[in-house]
Design a protein around this motif. Sequence first.
Motif, PDB file in Angstrom:
ATOM      1  N   ILE A 100       0.869  -1.169   0.000  1.00  0.00           N
ATOM      2  CA  ILE A 100       0.000   0.000   0.000  1.00  0.00           C
ATOM      3  C   ILE A 100       0.911   1.225   0.000  1.00  0.00           C
ATOM      4  O   ILE A 100       1.815   1.326   0.815  1.00  0.00           O
ATOM      5  CB  ILE A 100      -0.975   0.013   1.197  1.00  0.00           C
ATOM      6  N   SER A 101       0.683   2.123  -0.939  1.00  0.00           N
ATOM      7  CA  SER A 101       1.586   3.262  -1.035  1.00  0.00           C
ATOM      8  C   SER A 101       0.934   4.435  -1.744  1.00  0.00           C
ATOM      9  O   SER A 101       0.082   4.254  -2.607  1.00  0.00           O
ATOM     10  CB  SER A 101       2.858   2.868  -1.784  1.00  0.00           C
ATOM     11  N   ALA A 102       1.386   5.640  -1.375  1.00  0.00           N
ATOM     12  CA  ALA A 102       0.956   6.868  -2.032  1.00  0.00           C
ATOM     13  C   ALA A 102       1.975   7.342  -3.055  1.00  0.00           C
ATOM     14  O   ALA A 102       1.726   8.287  -3.787  1.00  0.00           O
ATOM     15  CB  ALA A 102       0.726   7.957  -0.991  1.00  0.00           C
ATOM     16  N   HIS A 103       3.118   6.688  -3.116  1.00  0.00           N
ATOM     17  CA  HIS A 103       4.169   7.098  -4.051  1.00  0.00           C
ATOM     18  C   HIS A 103       3.639   6.933  -5.467  1.00  0.00           C
ATOM     19  O   HIS A 103       3.097   5.880  -5.828  1.00  0.00           O
ATOM     20  CB  HIS A 103       5.414   6.235  -3.835  1.00  0.00           C
ATOM     21  N   PRO A 104       3.791   7.947  -6.326  1.00  0.00           N
ATOM     22  CA  PRO A 104       3.187   7.892  -7.664  1.00  0.00           C
ATOM     23  C   PRO A 104       3.689   6.763  -8.561  1.00  0.00           C
ATOM     24  O   PRO A 104       2.956   6.291  -9.412  1.00  0.00           O
ATOM     25  CB  PRO A 104       3.522   9.257  -8.279  1.00  0.00           C
ATOM     26  N   SER A 144       5.797   0.299 -10.351  1.00  0.00           N
ATOM     27  CA  SER A 144       6.965  -0.078 -11.157  1.00  0.00           C
ATOM     28  C   SER A 144       8.182  -0.321 -10.273  1.00  0.00           C
ATOM     29  O   SER A 144       8.975  -1.222 -10.540  1.00  0.00           O
ATOM     30  CB  SER A 144       7.270   0.994 -12.201  1.00  0.00           C
ATOM     31  N   GLN A 145       8.317   0.437  -9.210  1.00  0.00           N
ATOM     32  CA  GLN A 145       9.448   0.244  -8.299  1.00  0.00           C
ATOM     33  C   GLN A 145       9.282  -0.994  -7.428  1.00  0.00           C
ATOM     34  O   GLN A 145      10.253  -1.606  -7.017  1.00  0.00           O
ATOM     35  CB  GLN A 145       9.626   1.471  -7.406  1.00  0.00           C
ATOM     36  N   ALA A 146       8.048  -1.354  -7.132  1.00  0.00           N
ATOM     37  CA  ALA A 146       7.794  -2.443  -6.198  1.00  0.00           C
ATOM     38  C   ALA A 146       7.756  -3.824  -6.839  1.00  0.00           C
ATOM     39  O   ALA A 146       7.639  -4.825  -6.134  1.00  0.00           O
ATOM     40  CB  ALA A 146       6.475  -2.190  -5.469  1.00  0.00           C
ATOM     41  N   THR A 147       7.869  -3.905  -8.150  1.00  0.00           N
ATOM     42  CA  THR A 147       7.803  -5.218  -8.797  1.00  0.00           C
ATOM     43  C   THR A 147       8.907  -6.147  -8.325  1.00  0.00           C
ATOM     44  O   THR A 147       8.732  -7.365  -8.325  1.00  0.00           O
ATOM     45  CB  THR A 147       7.854  -5.085 -10.332  1.00  0.00           C
ATOM     46  N   THR A 148      10.024  -5.603  -7.913  1.00  0.00           N
ATOM     47  CA  THR A 148      11.117  -6.444  -7.415  1.00  0.00           C
ATOM     48  C   THR A 148      10.798  -7.044  -6.051  1.00  0.00           C
ATOM     49  O   THR A 148      11.514  -7.938  -5.606  1.00  0.00           O
ATOM     50  CB  THR A 148      12.421  -5.637  -7.304  1.00  0.00           C
ATOM     51  N   LEU A 149       9.735  -6.589  -5.419  1.00  0.00           N
ATOM     52  CA  LEU A 149       9.383  -7.093  -4.093  1.00  0.00           C
ATOM     53  C   LEU A 149       8.583  -8.388  -4.158  1.00  0.00           C
ATOM     54  O   LEU A 149       8.333  -9.002  -3.142  1.00  0.00           O
ATOM     55  CB  LEU A 149       8.584  -6.038  -3.323  1.00  0.00           C
TER      56      LEU A 149
END
Length: 119
Positions: free
Chosen positions: A82-86, A90-95
């Motif tokens: 869950i995030s407000a970062h725009p 795309s950044q979290a796919t590595t997670l």
Amino acid sequence: MGILIVDDDFAIRDSLSQLLEGEGFQVSSVADGQEALNYLLQSPERPCLILLDLMMPGVDGWHFRHRQKQYPAFASIPVAIISAHPNFRSQATTLDAQGYIDKPIDIDALFEIVARYCV
């Protein structure tokens, strides 16, 4: 089974807790990734889902997820970011997360993910 909310914003933790508890779920919440790891290490039961904020002081969501995967007992617990970062998707796919929810939180998207892992 319970849901673990990991978010540094008390109002978000409280709102999500009330919403999910109102639907009959057991909910625990912590303010950062280190508290989440401590919770997992001390709790006799694994949560069915972790709702994880990415941007937190201390141990953030990225570091928590990396450390979670290092523990075989916790690595398979599903995580929804869950995030407000725009650009968080795309950044979290590595997670290797099982779901992504934008803030402000879309209640239907939240319950869709919860139903997938906790019902």
